[in-house]
Design an enzyme around this catalytic site. Structure first.
Site, PDB file in Angstrom:
ATOM      1  N   ARG A 141     -12.233  -1.495   2.714  1.00  0.00           N
ATOM      2  CA  ARG A 141     -12.754  -0.485   1.896  1.00  0.00           C
ATOM      3  C   ARG A 141     -14.189  -0.217   1.752  1.00  0.00           C
ATOM      4  O   ARG A 141     -14.604   0.683   1.114  1.00  0.00           O
ATOM      5  CB  ARG A 141     -12.310  -1.241   0.426  1.00  0.00           C
ATOM      6  CG  ARG A 141     -10.813  -1.228   0.005  1.00  0.00           C
ATOM      7  CD  ARG A 141     -10.356   0.058  -0.155  1.00  0.00           C
ATOM      8  NE  ARG A 141      -8.759   0.044  -0.254  1.00  0.00           N
ATOM      9  CZ  ARG A 141      -7.743   0.242   0.627  1.00  0.00           C
ATOM     10  NH1 ARG A 141      -7.901   0.692   1.757  1.00  0.00           N
ATOM     11  NH2 ARG A 141      -6.368   0.275   0.222  1.00  0.00           N
ATOM     12  N   HIS A 247       5.222   4.839   0.299  1.00  0.00           N
ATOM     13  CA  HIS A 247       4.303   5.724  -0.013  1.00  0.00           C
ATOM     14  C   HIS A 247       4.981   7.031  -0.028  1.00  0.00           C
ATOM     15  O   HIS A 247       4.663   8.056  -0.903  1.00  0.00           O
ATOM     16  CB  HIS A 247       2.981   5.739   0.883  1.00  0.00           C
ATOM     17  CG  HIS A 247       2.081   4.674   0.625  1.00  0.00           C
ATOM     18  ND1 HIS A 247       2.495   3.342   1.492  1.00  0.00           N
ATOM     19  CD2 HIS A 247       1.030   4.604   0.049  1.00  0.00           C
ATOM     20  CE1 HIS A 247       1.374   2.424   1.095  1.00  0.00           C
ATOM     21  NE2 HIS A 247       0.772   3.026   0.163  1.00  0.00           N
ATOM     22  N   ASP A 320       3.316  -2.275  -7.512  1.00  0.00           N
ATOM     23  CA  ASP A 320       2.400  -1.541  -6.439  1.00  0.00           C
ATOM     24  C   ASP A 320       1.973  -0.240  -6.869  1.00  0.00           C
ATOM     25  O   ASP A 320       2.233   0.037  -8.258  1.00  0.00           O
ATOM     26  CB  ASP A 320       3.305  -1.156  -5.227  1.00  0.00           C
ATOM     27  CG  ASP A 320       2.540  -1.259  -3.646  1.00  0.00           C
ATOM     28  OD1 ASP A 320       1.282  -0.976  -4.206  1.00  0.00           O
ATOM     29  OD2 ASP A 320       3.163  -0.967  -2.826  1.00  0.00           O
TER      30      ASP A 320
END
Length: 613
Positions: A141, A247, A320
């Site tokens: 990140r 996703h 999640d």
């Protein structure tokens, strides 16, 4: 460890709940002499934080909002949104994710991230618990930090001490940046070559090896009391044998309960035994346990029945991301928050609209779907976790000291060392690796997008180590005529190196090259089939399963990682600068077995051993 005292906390909650429901009997003289069990300092601090909270504030503590770890100006829309979440809604935490610009992931600058989280902490009435998916260190990140390879490279290197080092270093990096909760290690066993979302994020296909890696990571990350972080095993109950990207839609695990006990659940059991602090749920249906067609995130049988009761996990259960279509496609934001808590989750991660989530949970309490005691149980656990990492003592970080941690020569060296050890030669029928004469060879780095960050490091390192090699980048925007011209020009080379970058993504449901690039690589390979045209060395900087798409390639070298350290390692292997000794942590069906790998000795001294940062 957090899990130990959370177990005691759960017991206390049960006792307190029972006491609140009926009047206790008169105390006997004997009972009066029995002292109550002491409350841990973390739970005591949690109670102090929780005592003045309204029910709305207790619910808000269970919500983790999405940020990019950047430092927006005070008049920007992003800053006003974050300010409202933290100051007005009083949510419990934030998570740093990547911003995607023009199809490419953009990492945050470390100083900006630390400064932003400091600013949010100053606004917060109760310290925020800051989280991030640092699966390969902060570099997942954050820019300008050690580039640890993907987990599967650690599976190929088979060096548990290196895994411990990564865990310890990740904890130090996280705390320096103002992050106290790391969503790692990945405990999924990737035994499905078509898995589009786990793939090289997993340590491999062998449950014992994955368990050992998970345990080593936790031991390393928990080893420094000065860099205390919460760790998270994910994605429960095991996302490795799915062929759907959660996703984009709900995935499905078609495995018997017996198979799950022997494979998927083993690393989670190992993580719990090693003291993992949290477990993240998976957005996938598991018919062997839950007959209703819902994701594990919303299943009481999976979260409460299997994880909490059967596996005896006492720590935090975090969903999640609730903005993923694996949940949001069929269930509204607010209802998903309610059902996750009903199932047994404690923390609601990344709901698209935190206000909607909070309002829905409060409505569920009014309708008696959820009890106040249930909310307070999770709130107390979260607040105790905040105290466990010392947020009541120090919630700000020293921004000026960030580079002292992230610019660690040892960490850069360790990251490169693992990438080197992971290089695995799967096929080489004609002894092409290392390159015999780079001056007459050609090399292509193939990426999907013209502005991709991939390829530049590989070509730079290859040119430095193999003087005279004709090396260039090719991307998915090239016209067919341009690709044809490139393949025609390569016909005069002694060998062709093709480096590919194919890996798991949250935006697609496959792990493959685009059709035009597939055709280009096949044209190079087919041209060499008669033995007169140049042989092709395929270098997979990403998914090891790519060999299945190019069965006739002469040589196949796998790195299991797209990071710059892996690009450098691939160049070193091709130049003969390092020995090649990695072993496949997965099976490539029809081509290679788990544990396969051709060993090659190093033949050349290093031309430049400096790691590119």
């Amino acid at each position: 460890m957090l899990s130990k005292w959370l177990g005691a906390l759960l017991a206390c909650v049960v006792v307190m709940s029972g006491a609140a429901q009926k009047k206790p009997p008169p105390r006997s003289k004997t009972a009066a002499r029995v002292k109550a069990a002491p409350i841990s300092p973390d739970v005591a601090q949690a109670n102090r934080w929780m005592r003045p909270m309204t029910l709305r504030e207790k619910v808000a503590q269970l919500v983790v909002g999405t940020t990019y770890g950047e430092a927006p100006g005070a008049r920007s829309a992003d800053f006003r949104k974050y300010q409202r979440w933290v100051r007005d809604l009083r949510i419990g935490g934030l998570i740093a994710v990547n911003r995607v610009v023009a199809g490419n992931v953009r990492n945050a600058e470390p100083f900006a991230m630390a400064a932003f989280f400091n600013r949010m902490q100053r606004i917060a009435k109760v310290p925020l618990l800051i989280s991030a998916d640092f699966e390969r260190g902060a570099s997942m990140r954050v820019a300008n930090s050690p580039k640890f390879p993907y987990n599967m490279a650690y599976g190929a290197a088979r060096d548990l001490e290196a895994t411990k080092f990564e865990g310890a270093e990740t904890a130090r990096e996280a705390r320096a940046l103002g992050v106290q909760w790391v969503f790692a290690p990945v405990a999924d066993v990737n035994n499905n070559p078509l898995n589009p979302v786990i793939n090289i994020r997993s340590y491999g296909e062998n449950p014992e090896d994955v368990s050992a890696q998970v345990k080593a990571y936790i031991e390393g990350a928990h080893s420094d009391p000065k860099a205390r972080v919460l760790l998270t095993g994910k994605h429960f109950p095991g996302h490795g044998d799915t062929a759907t990207n959660s996703h984009l839609e709900m995935a499905r695990l078609e495995a018997s309960r017996e198979r799950m006990d022997a494979l998927e659940l083993k690393p989670f059991r190992a993580a719990i035994q090693a003291g993992v602090d949290a477990v993240m749920t998976a957005h996938m249906a598991v018919p062997a346990i839950e007959d209703e067609d819902v994701p594990a995130t919303l299943s009481p049988k999976i979260l409460t029945g299997l994880l909490r009761k059967e596996l005896a996990f006492p720590g935090l259960i975090v969903t999640d991301a609730l903005d993923m279509k694996g949940v949001s496609e069929k269930i509204s934001n607010g209802e998903a928050c309610v059902r996750a808590l009903e199932a047994g989750a404690d923390i609601l991660l990344m709901p698209p609209k935190p206000e909607v989530c909070i309002d829905a949970v409060l409505a569920a309490v009014r309708k008696k779907r959820l009890t106040v005691a249930r909310i307070e149980d999770s709130t107390r656990k979260l607040l105790a976790a905040k105290a466990h990492v010392g947020l009541h003592k120090q919630k700000l970080v020293d921004v000026e000291a960030v580079s002292d941690i992230l610019d660690s020569p040892d960490a850069y060296d360790q990251a490169q060392s693992v990438a080197d050890k992971a290089m695995t030669l799967v096929r080489d029928d004609r002894n092409l690796v290392p390159l015999a004469d780079g001056r007459t060879a050609c090399a292509f780095a193939i990426t999907e997008r013209r502005n991709s960050p991939y390829g530049a490091q590989f070509l730079l390192e290859l040119r430095r180590r193999v003087p005279g090699i004709k090396a260039s980048a090719i991307d998915g925007q090239w016209l067919d005529t341009e690709l044809q011209a490139a393949s025609d020009a390569a016909a005069g080379c002694s060998a062709i190196v093709v480096a590919t970058y194919v890996t798991a993504s949250d935006s697609r449901n496959d792990v493959a090259l685009p059709p035009n690039l597939m055709a280009f690589v096949n044209r190079l390979i087919e041209g060499s089939a008669d033995g007169k045209a140049p042989p092709v060395i395929l270098v997979s900087l990403g998914s090891p399963y790519l060999l299945q798409a190019f069965p006739k390639v002469a040589a196949y070298l796998a790195s299991f990682s797209t990071t710059t350290t892996s690009e450098t390692a691939a160049a070193k292997a091709l130049a003969g600068e390092i020995a090649i000794g990695g072993k496949l942590p997965v099976t490539i069906p029809g081509f290679a077995k788990y544990g396969d790998g051709i060993s090659r000795e190093a033949r050349a001294a290093a031309t430049n051993s400096n790691v590119q940062r």
